[in-house]
Design an enzyme around this catalytic site. Structure first.
Site, mmCIF file in Angstrom:
data_model
loop_
_atom_site.group_PDB
_atom_site.id
_atom_site.type_symbol
_atom_site.label_atom_id
_atom_site.label_comp_id
_atom_site.label_asym_id
_atom_site.label_seq_id
_atom_site.Cartn_x
_atom_site.Cartn_y
_atom_site.Cartn_z
ATOM 1 N N GLU A 1 -7.779 -5.366 -0.368
ATOM 2 C CA GLU A 1 -8.323 -6.172 -1.468
ATOM 3 C C GLU A 1 -8.315 -7.667 -1.205
ATOM 4 O O GLU A 1 -9.104 -8.399 -1.800
ATOM 5 C CB GLU A 1 -7.549 -5.882 -2.755
ATOM 6 C CG GLU A 1 -7.376 -4.424 -3.091
ATOM 7 C CD GLU A 1 -8.688 -3.673 -3.334
ATOM 8 O OE1 GLU A 1 -8.615 -2.554 -3.819
ATOM 9 O OE2 GLU A 1 -9.773 -4.202 -3.018
ATOM 10 N N HIS B 1 0.859 -1.183 0.000
ATOM 11 C CA HIS B 1 0.000 0.000 0.000
ATOM 12 C C HIS B 1 0.893 1.229 0.000
ATOM 13 O O HIS B 1 1.959 1.235 0.604
ATOM 14 C CB HIS B 1 -0.902 0.024 1.241
ATOM 15 C CG HIS B 1 -2.077 0.934 1.086
ATOM 16 N ND1 HIS B 1 -2.001 2.274 1.349
ATOM 17 C CD2 HIS B 1 -3.339 0.706 0.652
ATOM 18 C CE1 HIS B 1 -3.172 2.834 1.117
ATOM 19 N NE2 HIS B 1 -4.011 1.906 0.680
HETATM 20 C C1 SDX Z 1 -6.106 0.157 -3.181
HETATM 21 O O1 SDX Z 1 -4.263 4.600 -1.991
HETATM 22 C C2 SDX Z 1 -5.279 3.980 -1.502
HETATM 23 O O2 SDX Z 1 -5.799 4.311 -0.434
HETATM 24 C C3 SDX Z 1 -5.832 2.828 -2.335
HETATM 25 C C4 SDX Z 1 -6.893 1.993 -1.666
HETATM 26 C C5 SDX Z 1 -8.181 2.760 -1.484
HETATM 27 O O3 SDX Z 1 -8.970 2.426 -0.574
HETATM 28 O O4 SDX Z 1 -8.468 3.630 -2.328
HETATM 29 O O5 SDX Z 1 -6.422 1.539 -0.419
HETATM 30 C C6 SDX Z 1 -7.266 0.779 -2.521
HETATM 31 O O6 SDX Z 1 -5.797 0.510 -4.274
HETATM 32 C C7 SDX Z 1 -5.316 -0.878 -2.426
HETATM 33 C C8 SDX Z 1 -4.115 -1.431 -3.251
HETATM 34 C C9 SDX Z 1 -4.658 -2.443 -4.256
HETATM 35 N N1 SDX Z 1 -3.585 -2.859 -5.157
HETATM 36 C C10 SDX Z 1 -2.994 -4.039 -5.029
HETATM 37 O O7 SDX Z 1 -3.203 -4.863 -4.143
HETATM 38 C C11 SDX Z 1 -1.963 -4.315 -6.119
HETATM 39 C C12 SDX Z 1 -0.665 -4.808 -5.504
HETATM 40 N N2 SDX Z 1 -0.018 -3.750 -4.766
HETATM 41 C C13 SDX Z 1 1.017 -2.987 -5.415
HETATM 42 O O8 SDX Z 1 0.880 -2.795 -6.771
HETATM 43 C C14 SDX Z 1 1.506 -1.792 -4.610
HETATM 44 O O9 SDX Z 1 1.683 -2.196 -3.311
HETATM 45 C C15 SDX Z 1 0.706 -0.510 -4.638
HETATM 46 C C16 SDX Z 1 0.466 -0.047 -6.012
HETATM 47 C C17 SDX Z 1 -0.577 -0.704 -3.929
HETATM 48 C C18 SDX Z 1 1.522 0.561 -3.909
HETATM 49 O O10 SDX Z 1 2.734 0.614 -4.533
HETATM 50 P P1 SDX Z 1 3.765 1.840 -4.340
HETATM 51 O O11 SDX Z 1 3.507 2.569 -3.084
HETATM 52 O O12 SDX Z 1 3.782 2.644 -5.589
HETATM 53 O O13 SDX Z 1 5.121 1.060 -4.139
HETATM 54 P P2 SDX Z 1 6.058 0.653 -5.311
HETATM 55 O O14 SDX Z 1 5.264 0.086 -6.462
HETATM 56 O O15 SDX Z 1 6.975 1.798 -5.568
HETATM 57 O O16 SDX Z 1 6.857 -0.576 -4.692
HETATM 58 C C19 SDX Z 1 7.878 -0.331 -3.750
HETATM 59 C C20 SDX Z 1 8.608 -1.661 -3.609
HETATM 60 C C21 SDX Z 1 8.996 -2.234 -4.964
HETATM 61 O O17 SDX Z 1 10.145 -3.005 -4.759
HETATM 62 P P3 SDX Z 1 11.358 -2.819 -5.803
HETATM 63 O O18 SDX Z 1 10.740 -3.070 -7.173
HETATM 64 O O19 SDX Z 1 11.841 -1.413 -5.629
HETATM 65 O O20 SDX Z 1 12.341 -3.882 -5.390
HETATM 66 O O21 SDX Z 1 7.728 -2.642 -3.012
HETATM 67 C C22 SDX Z 1 7.488 -3.684 -3.942
HETATM 68 C C23 SDX Z 1 7.849 -3.172 -5.308
HETATM 69 O O22 SDX Z 1 8.279 -4.230 -6.161
HETATM 70 N N3 SDX Z 1 6.052 -4.018 -3.891
HETATM 71 C C24 SDX Z 1 5.550 -5.226 -4.088
HETATM 72 C C25 SDX Z 1 4.176 -5.106 -3.892
HETATM 73 N N4 SDX Z 1 3.875 -3.843 -3.603
HETATM 74 C C26 SDX Z 1 5.045 -3.160 -3.618
HETATM 75 N N5 SDX Z 1 6.159 -6.395 -4.427
HETATM 76 C C27 SDX Z 1 5.346 -7.475 -4.561
HETATM 77 N N6 SDX Z 1 4.002 -7.436 -4.375
HETATM 78 C C28 SDX Z 1 3.382 -6.287 -4.045
HETATM 79 N N7 SDX Z 1 2.069 -6.272 -3.870
#
Ligand code: SDX
Length: 359
Positions: A301, A244
């Site tokens: 989710e 998140h």
């Molecule tokens: C919602 O913002 C809100 O409030 C949203 C929400 C709402 O109520 O409106 O809460 C609803 O959207 C919840 C999130 C739903 N999405 C998912 O479950 C999809 C999976 N999650 C990720 O895509 C991710 O965690 C995000 C998009 C939710 C947040 O990502 P960020 O803050 O942009 O972090 P990032 O992509 O820059 O990642 C930082 C690091 C990375 O590592 P490196 O590549 O630098 O080595 O963390 C890793 C990412 O690879 N990472 C994950 C991960 N989430 C982040 N690695 C594996 N699995 C994941 N889920």
């Protein structure tokens, strides 16, 4: 520049507070625990809209029921061209047919639209005729009867209310920010809601719960979890339902929804919940090992997927159900932006080529 506007405060709001360090969600001064499982969608909508419409009635049950009946007329436009689209695209197209505006009647129609149109689209895509809204029912019970054509099963309306209330508002998430940007140009509530639906559709945001089911089905048995999840991480995949932008600890909504799943499955299919908990534990362990620099925990989710599956909703419509709840927040934020905000227009830093100096 802040990548993804991370940690940028882009607005002041009275609507909700997301404390990412403590894992706390407050909606208009009420903690999530006070609301989830204890209030209906109509109640949290009134709470969110309080102060933003001069003519807001004390109870939205009847006005929202009337709005469902009113927007149902647009279902006739559900032509074959929309049937091969995803449910969220078809629901968005039908919502776009509603007149734009800034008044309470427009807001109520928009609050009813994702519910009425999703039910009609899901049924049409299954070859079934749409079911007319029943104004004698509460919003969640009516959603379920419009989907199934029969009264909801015991506990199902309360479980759906728990979900819709839990996701109704969540600070300046991507879809709410999109809605506020559009509202800041004075484009109207309909335009703001369409922007919210479009942003919510993405798999990094509201498009995540459907793929959670695909992940669980791909794993199929707890013994496969570690290998399946490690392979996903090795491919660079994001594990749906985890991580998140704001929460650095467990999303408080995860347990609110897990509780609703447990209440629904009491005495019946508890195996699915136990399997999901085993997958969740494996995912958290692997994320800690592979991504030690970024605290990644369960977000809203993961148990959303289990709850909506238990309610018999198709995974392809999970994003639409998210919109059924979040539409209340989008409208509140749009009204708040118009009431006190300016046009949202940040700066950018140009890094492209410059014209060659004139000879
Ligand atoms: C919602 O913002 C809100 O409030 C949203 C929400 C709402 O109520 O409106 O809460 C609803 O959207 C919840 C999130 C739903 N999405 C998912 O479950 C999809 C999976 N999650 C990720 O895509 C991710 O965690 C995000 C998009 C939710 C947040 O990502 P960020 O803050 O942009 O972090 P990032 O992509 O820059 O990642 C930082 C690091 C990375 O590592 P490196 O590549 O630098 O080595 O963390 C890793 C990412 O690879 N990472 C994950 C991960 N989430 C982040 N690695 C594996 N699995 C994941 N889920």
């Amino acid at each position: 520049m802040s990548d993804g506007l991370e940690d940028v405060v882009a607005a002041e709001t009275v609507l909700s507070e997301v404390d990412g360090k403590k894992g706390v969600l407050i909606i208009r001064g009420r903690s999530l625990d006070e609301l989830a499982g204890r209030t209906r969608f109509e109640d949290v909508t009134r709470l969110l809209w309080d102060g933003f419409f001069d003519d807001l009635p004390d109870d939205l049950t009847a006005p929202l029921a009337a709005a469902r009946a009113e927007v149902f007329g647009e279902v006739a436009a559900l032509d074959t061209g929309l049937l091969d689209r995803t449910p969220v695209e078809a629901m968005r197209a039908l919502t776009a047919r509603l007149a734009d505006g800034d008044d309470l009647a427009t807001a109520l129609r928009l609050a009813a639209a994702p519910a009425v149109f999703t039910a009609a689209v899901v049924r049409a895509q299954a070859g079934e005729a749409p079911v007319r809204p029943d104004p004698s029912l509460g919003h969640s019970a009516d959603i379920l009867q419009m989907l199934t054509g029969r009264p909801p099963e015991k506990g199902h309306a309360n479980a759906l209310d728990t979900y819709l209330v839990t996701v109704s508002d969540h600070g300046l998430n991507a879809s709410t920010f999109a809605a506020r940007v559009i509202a800041s140009t004075r484009a109207g509530l309909g335009s703001a809601v369409l922007g919210g639906i479009s942003a919510l559709k993405g798999p990094l945001h509201g498009g995540a719960p459907g793929p959670v089911i695909e992940m669980l089905d791909g794993i199929a048995h707890p013994a496969n979890a570690r290998a399946w999840l490690e392979a996903a991480i090795a491919r660079g995949d994001r594990l749906m339902g985890f991580g998140h932008r704001v929460y650095r600890v467990r999303d408080p909504r995860a347990d609110a929804l897990k509780g609703a799943v447990r209440r629904l499955s009491e005495g019946s299919n508890t195996g699915r919940l136990a399997f999901a908990e085993a997958v969740e534990a494996a995912a958290l362990a692997i994320l800690r090992e592979k991504k030690p620099d970024r605290p990644l925990d369960t977000n809203v989710e993961f148990y959303t997927a289990l709850l909506l599956e238990a309610l018999g909703l198709p995974p392809s419509a999970f994003t639409c159900v998210f919109a059924m709840g979040r539409v209340a927040g989008w409208i509140a934020h749009a009204r708040e932006q118009v009431a006190g905000g300016r046009l949202i227009r940040p700066q950018s830093r140009y890094v492209g080529p410059w014209p060659k100096q004139a000879a």
